[in-house]
Design an enzyme around this catalytic site. Sequence first.
Site, PDB file in Angstrom:
ATOM      1  N   CYS A  80       0.826  -1.210   0.000  1.00 42.97           N
ATOM      2  CA  CYS A  80       0.000   0.000   0.000  1.00 42.97           C
ATOM      3  C   CYS A  80       0.866   1.270   0.000  1.00 42.97           C
ATOM      4  O   CYS A  80       1.473   1.576  -1.019  1.00 42.97           O
ATOM      5  CB  CYS A  80      -0.979  -0.059   1.163  1.00 42.97           C
ATOM      6  N   HIS A 172      -3.294  -5.000   1.430  1.00 41.94           N
ATOM      7  CA  HIS A 172      -2.606  -5.492   2.631  1.00 41.94           C
ATOM      8  C   HIS A 172      -2.802  -7.004   2.740  1.00 41.94           C
ATOM      9  O   HIS A 172      -3.900  -7.451   3.037  1.00 41.94           O
ATOM     10  CB  HIS A 172      -3.211  -4.839   3.882  1.00 41.94           C
ATOM     11  N   GLU A 174      -1.298  -8.750   4.988  1.00 38.48           N
ATOM     12  CA  GLU A 174      -1.017  -9.112   6.390  1.00 38.48           C
ATOM     13  C   GLU A 174      -2.262  -9.032   7.265  1.00 38.48           C
ATOM     14  O   GLU A 174      -2.226  -9.396   8.434  1.00 38.48           O
ATOM     15  CB  GLU A 174       0.106  -8.201   6.948  1.00 38.48           C
TER      16      GLU A 174
HETATM   17  N1  GLN Z   1      -3.674   6.267   0.879  1.00 38.22           N
HETATM   18  C1  GLN Z   1      -2.435   6.075   1.580  1.00 38.22           C
HETATM   19  C2  GLN Z   1      -1.324   6.900   0.949  1.00 38.22           C
HETATM   20  O1  GLN Z   1      -1.518   7.481  -0.060  1.00 38.22           O
HETATM   21  C3  GLN Z   1      -2.034   4.619   1.613  1.00 38.22           C
HETATM   22  C4  GLN Z   1      -2.976   3.858   2.491  1.00 38.22           C
HETATM   23  C5  GLN Z   1      -2.398   2.601   3.076  1.00 38.22           C
HETATM   24  O2  GLN Z   1      -1.197   2.397   3.140  1.00 38.22           O
HETATM   25  N2  GLN Z   1      -3.260   1.767   3.605  1.00 38.22           N
HETATM   26  O3  GLN Z   1      -0.260   6.948   1.488  1.00 38.22           O
END
Ligand code: GLN
Length: 192
Positions: A80, A172, A174
């Site tokens: 992410c 994610h 995890e």
């Molecule tokens: N939207 C977040 C960002 O731009 C990422 C979200 C996440 O890591 N769950 O950093």
Amino acid sequence: MPVKVGILGLQGAVEPHMKALTACGAEPRVVRLPDQIAAVDALIIPGGESTTMGILMERFGVKDALLRHAEQGKPMYGTCAGMILMAKEIEGSDQARLGLMDTRVARNSFGRQVDSFEAAVDVPAVGEEPFRAVFIRAPHVVSGGEGVEVLSVFQERIVLVRQGHLLASAFHPELTDDLRLHRYFLQIVNEL
Ligand code: GLN
């Protein structure tokens, strides 16, 4: 010898990655300092807020250690926000980043109304059974260079990519009990 995996602990949730890696038989630890980063075989850049994490990487003086890790060919997996920080290009943003992968990413790609959701995504590299993935204000990969392998597409968006020893997912892995992606990452460590 169990694989020593560092989880970057500047911001974001490290505990679920610790649990998943332990369950895979690896030796995870939270890393925050250059020496700690230099001592691991592989690294996970977890989810969180990519702008904050980028700033903290510079403030904590760990950016160089992270870049060196990757330059040495040691595996790195960004989930992410981690995927965003590993990308060379971030649409509409000049935020701090590692810029290790030949990818262009967009942030918050799955709509503002539904901030987080769980979905079954196909990841043929880890088996036929769809992977239960958790998306939290997730990014996606808009495009990738020649060396970038697309490992999963969900709702016509690229959500999992690999470039040699570098792996990145928009979701994610995890936060569910499915350990297949952590195992896949550990396999990359053992391949090298
Ligand atoms: N939207 C977040 C960002 O731009 C990422 C979200 C996440 O890591 N769950 O950093």
